[in-house]
Design a protein around this motif. Structure first.
Motif, mmCIF file in Angstrom:
data_model
loop_
_atom_site.group_PDB
_atom_site.id
_atom_site.type_symbol
_atom_site.label_atom_id
_atom_site.label_comp_id
_atom_site.label_asym_id
_atom_site.label_seq_id
_atom_site.Cartn_x
_atom_site.Cartn_y
_atom_site.Cartn_z
ATOM 1 N N UNK A 84 51.199 41.735 31.371
ATOM 2 C CA UNK A 84 51.690 41.257 32.670
ATOM 3 C C UNK A 84 50.612 41.040 33.705
ATOM 4 N N UNK A 85 49.478 41.732 33.576
ATOM 5 C CA UNK A 85 48.407 41.618 34.569
ATOM 6 C C UNK A 85 47.103 41.126 33.958
ATOM 7 N N UNK A 86 46.716 41.682 32.805
ATOM 8 C CA UNK A 86 45.429 41.367 32.211
ATOM 9 C C UNK A 86 45.250 39.909 31.844
ATOM 10 N N UNK A 87 46.311 39.284 31.316
ATOM 11 C CA UNK A 87 46.195 37.888 30.878
ATOM 12 C C UNK A 87 45.928 36.964 32.057
ATOM 13 N N UNK A 88 46.696 37.134 33.140
ATOM 14 C CA UNK A 88 46.474 36.272 34.310
ATOM 15 C C UNK A 88 45.112 36.547 34.940
ATOM 16 N N UNK A 89 44.706 37.816 34.988
ATOM 17 C CA UNK A 89 43.405 38.157 35.567
ATOM 18 C C UNK A 89 42.265 37.578 34.738
ATOM 19 N N UNK A 90 42.456 37.504 33.418
ATOM 20 C CA UNK A 90 41.429 36.947 32.541
ATOM 21 C C UNK A 90 41.103 35.514 32.931
ATOM 22 N N UNK A 91 42.119 34.754 33.310
ATOM 23 C CA UNK A 91 41.904 33.350 33.632
ATOM 24 C C UNK A 91 41.581 33.117 35.106
ATOM 25 N N UNK A 92 42.102 33.956 36.002
ATOM 26 C CA UNK A 92 41.770 33.783 37.420
ATOM 27 C C UNK A 92 40.404 34.358 37.747
ATOM 28 N N UNK A 93 39.970 35.382 36.975
ATOM 29 C CA UNK A 93 38.672 36.021 37.168
ATOM 30 C C UNK A 93 38.498 36.555 38.582
ATOM 31 N N UNK A 94 39.596 37.030 39.169
ATOM 32 C CA UNK A 94 39.539 37.583 40.517
ATOM 33 C C UNK A 94 40.574 38.687 40.650
ATOM 34 N N UNK A 95 40.123 39.918 40.885
ATOM 35 C CA UNK A 95 41.059 41.021 41.101
ATOM 36 C C UNK A 95 41.879 40.795 42.359
ATOM 37 N N UNK A 96 41.236 40.240 43.398
ATOM 38 C CA UNK A 96 41.953 39.987 44.649
ATOM 39 C C UNK A 96 43.054 38.947 44.451
ATOM 40 N N UNK A 97 42.738 37.886 43.707
ATOM 41 C CA UNK A 97 43.735 36.840 43.473
ATOM 42 C C UNK A 97 44.888 37.343 42.619
ATOM 43 N N UNK A 98 44.644 38.417 41.857
ATOM 44 C CA UNK A 98 45.670 38.953 40.970
ATOM 45 C C UNK A 98 46.527 40.026 41.635
ATOM 46 N N UNK A 99 46.257 40.334 42.894
ATOM 47 C CA UNK A 99 47.030 41.357 43.604
ATOM 48 C C UNK A 99 48.527 41.029 43.639
ATOM 49 N N UNK A 100 48.936 39.798 43.987
ATOM 50 C CA UNK A 100 50.381 39.495 43.982
ATOM 51 C C UNK A 100 51.026 39.697 42.612
ATOM 52 N N UNK A 101 50.291 39.371 41.541
ATOM 53 C CA UNK A 101 50.807 39.573 40.183
ATOM 54 C C UNK A 101 51.025 41.059 39.929
ATOM 55 N N UNK A 102 50.063 41.878 40.331
ATOM 56 C CA UNK A 102 50.171 43.321 40.138
ATOM 57 C C UNK A 102 51.292 43.931 40.976
ATOM 58 N N UNK A 103 51.468 43.430 42.195
ATOM 59 C CA UNK A 103 52.546 43.938 43.060
ATOM 60 C C UNK A 103 53.906 43.641 42.429
ATOM 61 N N UNK A 104 54.050 42.447 41.884
ATOM 62 C CA UNK A 104 55.311 42.072 41.236
ATOM 63 C C UNK A 104 55.544 42.918 39.988
ATOM 64 N N UNK A 105 54.483 43.195 39.239
ATOM 65 C CA UNK A 105 54.603 44.025 38.038
ATOM 66 C C UNK A 105 54.989 45.458 38.418
ATOM 67 N N UNK A 106 54.419 45.984 39.476
ATOM 68 C CA UNK A 106 54.783 47.327 39.939
ATOM 69 C C UNK A 106 56.253 47.393 40.338
ATOM 70 N N UNK A 107 56.743 46.328 40.958
ATOM 71 C CA UNK A 107 58.152 46.282 41.334
ATOM 72 C C UNK A 107 59.038 46.268 40.094
ATOM 73 N N UNK A 108 58.610 45.519 39.066
ATOM 74 C CA UNK A 108 59.369 45.478 37.815
ATOM 75 C C UNK A 108 59.382 46.846 37.129
ATOM 76 N N UNK A 109 58.299 47.610 37.317
ATOM 77 C CA UNK A 109 58.219 48.953 36.732
ATOM 78 C C UNK A 109 58.946 49.989 37.584
ATOM 79 N N UNK A 110 59.546 49.537 38.687
ATOM 80 C CA UNK A 110 60.340 50.391 39.572
ATOM 81 C C UNK A 110 59.494 51.513 40.183
ATOM 82 N N UNK A 111 58.280 51.163 40.612
ATOM 83 C CA UNK A 111 57.428 52.126 41.296
ATOM 84 C C UNK A 111 57.736 52.117 42.788
#
Length: 402
Positions: A251-278
């Motif tokens: 959910x996070x690593x694949x998109x980060x691999x192609x964007x090559x930016x941890x900052x740009x991947x923050x929205x992806x990680x936030x959405x994944x955390x919501x899906x994990x019910x954190x």
């Protein structure tokens, strides 16, 4: 040709670097004598990095410390602890892999010098004198350890400054970062010159050397992602860690691999955390914070390339010095997020532990940019996916103990 050039310049930096590598190889094969003349482009790129790296490290450290927000929520403490443990573990793994699979690099050593220390005592003595260096001299001579020390000191001092001063420091850091981005945008041209000259001079043995380096880097990152991180998660949750680890990689690593930016991947990680019910109050802070300080991949890059430089120069590295390097690499990695390729620009700081001067260190940085097509993508994927892994693991631990 004009249409082809326009099409190339409109693509991403990664694609441009790939094109530069291909053109450099082709030119070296077809016309090696002409290819050697393009070494000037590579030298200009390396010297450009050498010019901007010291001031970049200084202003980024000052700005990040001065503008650091202190969160009173105690629930962040275990997550921050995991970030630090994970980054330090990555540096230890990188040291182990570098000892097991040592890498030699093709460097231009003419006119360059290295003064290898004799044991940990001399390393610590040299470290102490570098720390107390004059800050202006540290920046002028590329003493990255002194730069880091003064940056930390000034950053903590400015935490008490008024908000306008902090904003000014942040704006200066942004301005220097913009200049660095301009230099890095020239990477395809510089790498074209480096590859053309290297292949024309040494043949294709250099490519085999780069492939070995990439395997050590990526292998270290895979060990962290698939072995070390799961062990840490298991120790926290006492549950099978792999469902969480694979979910985060997917959910996070694949998109980060192609964007090559941890900052740009923050929205992806936030959405994944919501899906994990954190808990939103936790991950809304821990994820942006992780994009800044959770840098296991950067610690691996700094450590592996520094030890590769030491091995090339036949500098003996004992276990105690290697452990000290792990700590320096871990601390340095926390400041590697200011600009794309930021971990590479901190390699001279680690090289300073072994008396390796900037002429050699910046050649290592340039090699890092050549392999960055793979290295930076894998590094970002590890960094970003680990943000969610540790946030989820710590959140489970917090909930269980409430």
């Amino acid at each position: 040709m004009a249409s082809l050039f326009k099409k190339i310049t409109s693509t991403s930096l990664v694609n441009q670097i790939i094109v530069g590598i291909i053109f450099g190889i082709v030119l070296a094969v077809i016309a090696p004598d002409i290819a050697k003349s393009f070494s000037l482009l590579g030298s200009l790129f390396v010297n450009g990095l050498k010019a901007v790296a010291p001031i970049l490290v200084f202003v980024l450290v000052v700005s990040s410390i001065a503008n650091q927000k202190v969160d009173s929520d105690a629930e962040l403490k275990p997550i921050i602890g995991l970030y630090l443990v994970g980054t330090l573990s990555a540096a230890f793994v990188a040291v182990t892999m570098s000892f097991l699979f040592p890498t030699s690099l093709t460097l231009e050593l003419a006119g360059a010098s290295a003064n290898p220390p004799q044991g940990l005592g001399e390393v610590l003595t040299t470290l102490a004198f570098k720390i107390v260096d004059n800050p202006i001299n540290a920046i002028a001579t590329g003493n990255f350890i002194g730069i880091l020390a003064w940056g930390l000191g000034l950053g903590f001092a400015l935490k008490r400054a008024n908000q306008n001063t902090k904003v000014m420091v942040h704006d200066i850091a942004d301005g220097i970062t913009m200049i660095v981005r301009v230099v890095i945008r020239l990477a395809p041209i510089g790498i074209f010159g480096l590859v053309a000259n290297t292949i024309a001079t040494t043949g294709f043995s250099a490519l085999a050397e780069y492939s070995h380096l990439v395997m050590v880097l990526v292998g270290s990152m895979l060990i962290i992602a698939l072995v070390v991180n799961p062990v840490i998660v298991f120790l926290i949750t006492r549950k099978n860690p792999y469902p969480l680890v694979f979910t985060c990689l997917r959910g996070s690593g694949i998109t980060a691999f192609f964007t090559r930016s941890s900052a740009a991947n923050i929205p992806v990680n936030m959405r994944l955390c919501k899906q994990l019910d954190l808990h939103e109050d936790t991950y809304s802070v821990s994820i942006p914070l992780g994009a800044t300080i959770n840098m296991a991949g950067a610690a691996i890059t700094i450590t592996v390339l520094t030890l590769a430089a030491a091995h090339t120069l036949q500098i003996e590295v004992d276990i105690a010095t290697a452990l000290l390097l792990s700590i320096v690499a871990s601390v340095s990695a926390c400041g590697a997020s200011g600009v794309a390729g930021g971990s590479l620009l901190l390699i001279p700081l680690a090289c300073g532990l072994f008396g390796i001067n900037n002429d050699i260190a910046m050649q290592v940085v340039a090699i890092g940019f050549i392999i960055g097509v793979i290295q930076d993508s894998a590094e970002t994927a590890l960094n970003s996916s680990t943000d969610v892994v540790f946030t989820a693991a710590a959140s489970h631990h917090i909930t269980k103990n409430m």
